[in-house]
Design an enzyme around this catalytic site. Structure first.
Site, short mmCIF file in Angstrom:
data_model
loop_
_atom_site.label_atom_id
_atom_site.label_comp_id
_atom_site.label_asym_id
_atom_site.label_seq_id
_atom_site.Cartn_x
_atom_site.Cartn_y
_atom_site.Cartn_z
CG HIS A 31 -5.04 -2.74 -0.96
ND1 HIS A 31 -4.35 -1.99 -2.07
CD2 HIS A 31 -4.62 -2.16 0.16
CE1 HIS A 31 -3.42 -1.14 -1.15
NE2 HIS A 31 -3.65 -1.46 -0.22
CB SER B 25 -1.02 -0.02 1.27
OG SER B 25 -1.97 0.87 1.07
CG ASP C 41 -5.82 -2.51 -4.62
OD1 ASP C 41 -6.77 -1.88 -4.08
OD2 ASP C 41 -4.76 -2.53 -4.59
#
Length: 463
Positions: free
Chosen positions: A409, A282, A374
């Site tokens: 994600h 991230s 994602d």
């Protein structure tokens, strides 16, 4: 005994023999008969090997001494460190020998279908009635996840009252992030906040700096697992931690902080100072790429998982810092349930050019992992820009790109459950974030990606 009584006993004996003969005949010809009890049949047995293992280890699960061609449910449940119940059910049919083996047999319903040897682990979800919006994350890596695996009679659903379903056998297994002999050391020196994990033995070991995203705090479990696989790993906090000076909702550190952390790692006597890599998930991707291209440090490799090549806010070495997502609200989007996605925030076109990393400066191998579902970050678009920038700089050979359809994600160590959405913050108001990912493809991505991550580290840090 009178003659009449002797006759009655003889008739009963004959009838019993006839009934036994009829049942044997039915069994021989495959005919249905009423199930009958026998003290000669062994009790149902559930075997799991090993019962104590690392979180990324596969285990074998087998039920034996069950009725042949019988419907059963394999159930797994655990209580999280916060006291919430997580569970999963999957339906199987025993074979002619009364056996079921999850490595070989197919689930016909429940939480997942198909031949999934580790499905009972990666399909764990919050039980009905538990708090909403939670995500299963290990806080204390020095303790295991105790998971109870049991066999239930019949095909059971989540809606069934489990107290009314007969449990035929049960075993509790322990799933660890820390292998025996791994050492955990808290780091609070020179302003650095982190936890260093060292593999068993004297070393020195190749090492990773482990960076997570904007959830903040200090996340240790991936680093503990890296050390369990032979790599020293520094889980580094940079935001949202009480031991870092400044407001908790600001990033109060900059390049100087990361330089100091890397120097600390390089100078550790049990670390190979010239064999250090960086891994980020991230927002940690941006930081990892920044470390590799802009702060005067040359890592041996970089691993990036679903993250951006820049930030809308500049990093600052001042305590005043910069607030997260400041000015980004115009790019937030919400679904019909009110869950937020930050995907548009991280689109390369929405990041100021001066805040993007200088990819042309990259001088080490880069593994970039993409979850194609994602919903939090624009991973595909960022991967494309990385590919194009490195190609323009004549450095395409440095990039290894892995892309996983159906993965979200949060691509984490394998056999752990995915949360498609979970609580991101409760202040100033409750906010649930969309992460994306569909259960089975996300699980497959985590398993494959982790294998490739370890291979990449082995090749570039130890090879």
């Amino acid at each position: 005994m009178c003659v009449r009584q002797k006759c009655v006993n003889s008739e009963m004996y004959v009838l019993q023999r006839i009934n036994i003969h009829r049942m044997v005949t039915c069994l021989q010809h495959g005919l249905a008969i009423t199930r009958w009890g026998s003290n000669c049949r062994p009790a149902p047995l559930l075997t799991i090997s090993p019962t104590r293992s690392l979180i990324d280890d596969e285990v074998t699960i087998e039920g034996r001494y069950l009725p042949p061609f019988c419907r059963i449910t394999m159930r797994a449940c655990l209580q999280s460190e916060d006291g919430d119940l997580w569970e999963t059910h999957s339906h199987y049919n025993t074979d002619k020998n009364g056996r079921v083996n999850l490595t070989r047999d197919v689930s016909v319903g429940g939480s997942y279908v198909g031949c999934e040897p580790m499905g009972l682990f990666w399909s764990l979800q919050l039980a009905h009635g538990e708090r909403k919006g939670l995500r299963l994350r290990k806080k204390n890596v020095e303790t295991p996840y105790p998971i109870q695996i049991s066999i239930l009679d019949g095909h059971v659903t989540f809606e069934d009252n489990n107290n009314n379903n007969q449990e035929l056998a049960a075993v509790t297994v322990e799933r660890w992030y820390m292998a025996p002999g791994v050492r955990r050391m808290e780091i609070r020196q020179n302003g650095i906040v982190g936890t260093l994990f060292l593999p068993p033995g004297p070393g020195p070991f190749p090492a990773m700096v482990d960076l997570w995203g904007m959830g903040g705090g200090l996340v240790e479990y991936r680093s503990a697992l890296c050390a369990s696989r032979g790599f020293a790993s520094l889980a580094l906090a940079y935001f949202g931690h009480s031991d870092i000076p400044g407001p908790l909702n600001c990033i109060n550190v900059g390049d100087q902080y990361f330089r100091a952390a890397l120097k600390l790692l390089q100078e550790h006597p049990q670390v190979c100072g010239d064999r250090i890599g960086v891994m980020g998930l991230s927002f940690g991707v941006y930081l990892s790429l920044r470390i590799a291209t802009q702060i005067g440090f040359s890592p041996r490799c970089v691993i990036c998982i679903n993250g951006p090549i820049g930030s809308n806010n500049k990093l600052s070495d001042n305590v005043s810092g910069s607030k997260i997502f400041e000015g980004d609200h115009k790019h937030w989007s919400f679904n019909e349930q009110g869950y937020v996605s930050f995907r548009e925030v991280s689109l390369p076109n929405n990041i100021p050019p001066e805040n993007k990393v200088k990819l042309e400066n990259l001088c080490c191998p880069l593994l970039y992992i993409v979850g194609e579902d994602d919903l939090c970050f624009a991973a595909m678009e960022n991967a494309n820009e990385i590919e194009e920038s490195l190609k323009a700089a004549g450095k395409s050979h440095l990039l290894v790109r892995l892309s996983y359809p159906g993965a979200g994600h949060l691509i984490e160590p394998p056999y752990t459950p995915n949360a498609r959405a979970s609580m991101f913050t409760t202040r100033p108001k409750k906010l649930i974030t969309l992460w994306g990912g569909h259960l089975a493809p996300h699980a497959a991505a985590q398993e494959h990606a982790w294998t490739k991550i370890l291979e990449f580290m082995e090749c570039n840090l130890r090879g």
